[in-house]
Enzyme design. Structure first.
Site, PDB file in Angstrom:
ATOM      1  N   TYR A   1      -3.239   0.653  -2.838  1.00  0.00           N
ATOM      2  CA  TYR A   1      -4.378   1.184  -2.091  1.00  0.00           C
ATOM      3  C   TYR A   1      -3.868   2.090  -0.978  1.00  0.00           C
ATOM      4  O   TYR A   1      -2.730   1.976  -0.521  1.00  0.00           O
ATOM      5  CB  TYR A   1      -5.253   0.057  -1.540  1.00  0.00           C
ATOM      6  CG  TYR A   1      -4.544  -0.870  -0.588  1.00  0.00           C
ATOM      7  CD1 TYR A   1      -4.585  -0.656   0.794  1.00  0.00           C
ATOM      8  CD2 TYR A   1      -3.816  -1.962  -1.058  1.00  0.00           C
ATOM      9  CE1 TYR A   1      -3.920  -1.503   1.668  1.00  0.00           C
ATOM     10  CE2 TYR A   1      -3.156  -2.811  -0.189  1.00  0.00           C
ATOM     11  CZ  TYR A   1      -3.219  -2.581   1.167  1.00  0.00           C
ATOM     12  OH  TYR A   1      -2.565  -3.408   2.030  1.00  0.00           O
TER      13      TYR A   1
ATOM     14  N   SER B   1       0.810  -1.212   0.000  1.00  0.00           N
ATOM     15  CA  SER B   1       0.000   0.000   0.000  1.00  0.00           C
ATOM     16  C   SER B   1       0.846   1.266   0.000  1.00  0.00           C
ATOM     17  O   SER B   1       2.064   1.224  -0.077  1.00  0.00           O
ATOM     18  CB  SER B   1      -0.952   0.041   1.200  1.00  0.00           C
ATOM     19  OG  SER B   1      -0.191   0.130   2.385  1.00  0.00           O
TER      20      SER B   1
END
EC number: 4.1.1.11
Length: 116
Positions: free
Chosen positions: A58, A25
């Site tokens: 993300y 991420s």
């Protein structure tokens, strides 16, 4: 029918850290998430201005007012601390919704990553 439309952009922030051993991420200062409309867990696209790399991951929440921008896991191989990146997200909507939709674009201070 739904189309994909540009939703949010954090324009030109400096990578403060990269952590290859984290699960994955990009960690983003919570102030930047709030201002840009990007939510935790949302898919984001990263463009590295320094080397031209483009990839997606993300978003996860970083410490508020820290200026933190940390690429984690395999994405850490695509950046170096100090690189300038652009973080973008997109949303699906109908063509009718897209005609009036206004994306959120923020321009943090490039040296500190803080909002001025």
């Amino acid at each position: 029918m739904l189309i994909e439309i540009f939703k949010s952009k954090i324009h030109r922030v400096r990578v403060t850290e990269s952590d290859l051993n984290y699960i994955g991420s990009v960690t983003i200062d919570e102030d930047l998430l709030d201002a840009s409309g990007i939510i935790v867990g949302e898919r984001v696209y990263i463009v590295n201005v320094n080397n031209g790399e483009r990839f997606d991951t993300y978003a996860i929440k970083g410490k508020r007012k820290s200026g933190e921008i940390c690429l984690n896991g395999p994405a850490a191989r695509r950046v170096q601390k100090g690189d300038i990146i652009i973080i973008m997200s997109y949303a699906q909507m109908t063509p009718e919704e897209a005609k009036t939709f206004q994306p959120k674009i923020i321009f943090p201070d490039e040296k500190t990553n803080l909002l001025t």
